[in-house]
Each structure stands twice: as C-alpha cells, then as structure tokens.
Design a protein around this motif. Structure first.
Motif, mmCIF file in Angstrom:
data_model
loop_
_atom_site.group_PDB
_atom_site.id
_atom_site.type_symbol
_atom_site.label_atom_id
_atom_site.label_comp_id
_atom_site.label_asym_id
_atom_site.label_seq_id
_atom_site.Cartn_x
_atom_site.Cartn_y
_atom_site.Cartn_z
ATOM 1 N N GLU A 151 25.880 35.615 25.967
ATOM 2 C CA GLU A 151 26.204 34.795 24.927
ATOM 3 C C GLU A 151 27.552 35.024 25.747
ATOM 4 O O GLU A 151 28.595 34.306 25.210
ATOM 5 C CB GLU A 151 26.966 36.046 23.617
ATOM 6 C CG GLU A 151 27.283 35.057 22.585
ATOM 7 C CD GLU A 151 26.858 35.855 21.354
ATOM 8 O OE1 GLU A 151 28.852 36.115 20.543
ATOM 9 O OE2 GLU A 151 26.471 36.064 20.520
ATOM 10 N N GLU A 152 28.109 35.938 26.031
ATOM 11 C CA GLU A 152 29.238 36.081 26.857
ATOM 12 C C GLU A 152 29.154 34.821 28.105
ATOM 13 O O GLU A 152 29.989 34.109 28.218
ATOM 14 C CB GLU A 152 29.523 37.191 27.729
ATOM 15 C CG GLU A 152 30.662 37.541 28.228
ATOM 16 C CD GLU A 152 31.097 38.792 29.066
ATOM 17 O OE1 GLU A 152 31.651 38.791 30.446
ATOM 18 O OE2 GLU A 152 30.302 39.830 29.185
ATOM 19 N N ALA A 153 28.923 34.377 28.569
ATOM 20 C CA ALA A 153 27.986 34.069 29.368
ATOM 21 C C ALA A 153 28.602 32.344 29.297
ATOM 22 O O ALA A 153 28.897 31.363 28.915
ATOM 23 C CB ALA A 153 26.823 33.527 29.889
ATOM 24 N N ILE A 154 27.986 31.460 27.608
ATOM 25 C CA ILE A 154 28.096 30.863 26.957
ATOM 26 C C ILE A 154 29.133 30.498 26.425
ATOM 27 O O ILE A 154 30.002 29.859 26.784
ATOM 28 C CB ILE A 154 27.270 30.712 26.139
ATOM 29 C CG1 ILE A 154 25.146 30.892 26.084
ATOM 30 C CG2 ILE A 154 27.423 29.329 25.028
ATOM 31 C CD1 ILE A 154 24.471 30.812 25.014
ATOM 32 N N ARG A 155 30.059 31.708 25.641
ATOM 33 C CA ARG A 155 30.859 31.777 24.877
ATOM 34 C C ARG A 155 31.680 31.571 26.667
ATOM 35 O O ARG A 155 32.949 30.439 27.169
ATOM 36 C CB ARG A 155 31.903 32.955 24.837
ATOM 37 C CG ARG A 155 31.444 32.704 23.195
ATOM 38 C CD ARG A 155 31.387 34.271 22.794
ATOM 39 N NE ARG A 155 31.347 34.991 21.524
ATOM 40 C CZ ARG A 155 31.621 34.208 20.315
ATOM 41 N NH1 ARG A 155 32.152 33.728 20.904
ATOM 42 N NH2 ARG A 155 30.702 34.146 20.035
ATOM 43 N N ASP A 156 32.578 31.358 28.046
ATOM 44 C CA ASP A 156 32.782 31.742 28.911
ATOM 45 C C ASP A 156 33.127 30.293 29.356
ATOM 46 O O ASP A 156 33.415 29.522 29.562
ATOM 47 C CB ASP A 156 32.570 32.121 30.712
ATOM 48 C CG ASP A 156 33.388 32.345 31.161
ATOM 49 O OD1 ASP A 156 34.552 32.102 31.426
ATOM 50 O OD2 ASP A 156 33.421 32.062 31.895
ATOM 51 N N GLY A 157 31.348 29.571 29.489
ATOM 52 C CA GLY A 157 31.044 28.216 29.889
ATOM 53 C C GLY A 157 31.496 27.092 28.294
ATOM 54 O O GLY A 157 32.680 26.718 29.373
ATOM 55 N N ILE A 158 32.132 27.451 27.834
ATOM 56 C CA ILE A 158 33.070 26.524 26.082
ATOM 57 C C ILE A 158 33.677 26.098 26.050
ATOM 58 O O ILE A 158 34.385 25.989 25.306
ATOM 59 C CB ILE A 158 31.816 26.309 25.256
ATOM 60 C CG1 ILE A 158 31.488 28.016 24.540
ATOM 61 C CG2 ILE A 158 30.490 25.896 25.452
ATOM 62 C CD1 ILE A 158 31.211 28.060 23.062
ATOM 63 N N SER A 159 34.635 27.367 27.009
ATOM 64 C CA SER A 159 36.127 27.795 26.908
ATOM 65 C C SER A 159 37.307 26.912 27.276
ATOM 66 O O SER A 159 38.153 27.232 26.086
ATOM 67 C CB SER A 159 36.682 29.337 27.734
ATOM 68 O OG SER A 159 36.018 29.373 28.941
ATOM 69 N N GLY A 160 37.001 26.110 27.499
ATOM 70 C CA GLY A 160 37.940 25.332 27.706
ATOM 71 C C GLY A 160 37.968 23.785 26.504
ATOM 72 O O GLY A 160 38.913 22.917 26.602
ATOM 73 N N ASN A 161 36.563 23.960 26.195
ATOM 74 C CA ASN A 161 36.890 22.860 24.374
ATOM 75 C C ASN A 161 37.528 24.053 23.326
ATOM 76 O O ASN A 161 37.217 24.944 23.114
ATOM 77 C CB ASN A 161 35.178 23.291 24.151
ATOM 78 C CG ASN A 161 34.719 22.424 25.271
ATOM 79 O OD1 ASN A 161 33.705 22.779 26.720
ATOM 80 N ND2 ASN A 161 34.506 20.909 25.287
ATOM 81 N N ILE A 162 37.841 23.176 22.386
ATOM 82 C CA ILE A 162 38.611 23.587 21.294
ATOM 83 C C ILE A 162 37.916 23.345 19.887
ATOM 84 O O ILE A 162 37.288 21.777 20.210
ATOM 85 C CB ILE A 162 40.201 23.046 21.444
ATOM 86 C CG1 ILE A 162 40.768 23.499 22.446
ATOM 87 C CG2 ILE A 162 40.996 23.675 20.258
ATOM 88 C CD1 ILE A 162 42.622 23.474 22.794
ATOM 89 N N CYS A 163 37.508 24.191 19.208
ATOM 90 C CA CYS A 163 36.312 23.616 18.007
ATOM 91 C C CYS A 163 38.108 23.917 17.238
ATOM 92 O O CYS A 163 38.457 25.580 16.535
ATOM 93 C CB CYS A 163 35.572 24.466 17.938
ATOM 94 S SG CYS A 163 34.655 24.094 16.543
ATOM 95 N N ARG A 164 37.886 22.949 16.040
ATOM 96 C CA ARG A 164 38.626 24.001 14.412
ATOM 97 C C ARG A 164 38.152 24.026 13.940
ATOM 98 O O ARG A 164 38.886 24.306 13.167
ATOM 99 C CB ARG A 164 39.513 22.258 14.638
ATOM 100 C CG ARG A 164 39.759 21.343 15.560
ATOM 101 C CD ARG A 164 41.053 20.644 15.041
ATOM 102 N NE ARG A 164 40.132 19.019 14.415
ATOM 103 C CZ ARG A 164 40.842 17.925 14.013
ATOM 104 N NH1 ARG A 164 41.986 17.358 14.690
ATOM 105 N NH2 ARG A 164 40.145 17.156 13.638
ATOM 106 N N CYS A 165 36.921 24.023 13.639
ATOM 107 C CA CYS A 165 36.024 23.779 12.551
ATOM 108 C C CYS A 165 35.198 25.577 11.937
ATOM 109 O O CYS A 165 35.536 26.345 11.757
ATOM 110 C CB CYS A 165 35.529 23.016 11.594
ATOM 111 S SG CYS A 165 36.511 22.095 11.505
#
Length: 105
Positions: free
Chosen positions: A68-82
């Motif tokens: 999960e840490e690798a996935i979170r790091d991989g998507i860290s450049g995208n912002i989700c508002r919801c």
C-alpha cells in the motif's frame, strides 16, 4: 506517466500517448482498472479520476505495487478532493494483487 500540462506537444513527438479514453478497447467494456475503481468506490466527483487511472496504469505496468505504501507513493502527485484516497488505493491494490494471484489488501 506525464502531466500533459508540463509538456509541449513537440516534446511528445514519436512517443506513445495514452489517454483515459484509450483504456477501453471497444468504448463499451470497462478496462479492468476502471472496473476495479467502480467496484471499490474509487471515484466520486470525477475530478481526479482520469489522472489517477493513467497514473495507476503506469504503476501497474512499470513499477512495484507490492505494498500500500508503494501505491500511495505512486499516486502522490495526484490530488483527490473526495475519497480520502483509501478507496483509490484499494482499487489499485485489488487489481494488482488479484492479477498476480495474491490476496487483496
């Protein structure tokens, strides 16, 4: 993956360009990642969905997504508002772990 707002068109000359619309081969069936986002409630308003999907495709095809840490790091450049990200992480993990035969996190 690359943010289109950070590139000039000439910089993409000769490169393969994939968009969220290209994920569905026939325009009717959802790509397995899109289906996983739907199944895991990984989208709400749709603001981040195209970027998250394309980033996730790159992660799944080219990077280690064994945690999960690798996935979170991989998507860290995208912002989700919801969604608070957890459902997005679950959707990516669901596809990654089920595709490799591991149990879903």
């Amino acid at each position: 993956s690359m943010r289109s707002c950070l590139m000039f068109a000439v910089q993409a000359d000769g490169a393969e360009i994939r968009t969220v619309e290209s994920l569905s081969a026939d325009g009717e069936e959802l790509h397995p990642l899109q289906a996983s986002f739907k199944r895991n409630h990984g989208l709400q308003c749709g603001f981040c969905t195209p970027g998250m999907l394309m980033t996730a495709i790159d992660l799944l095809e080219n990077h280690d997504v064994s945690s999960e840490e690798a996935i979170r790091d991989g998507i860290s450049g995208n912002i989700c508002r919801c969604t608070g990200y957890q459902n997005i992480v679950n959707a990516i993990a669901d596809l990654a772990y089920n595709a490799s035969g591991e149990e879903s996190a």
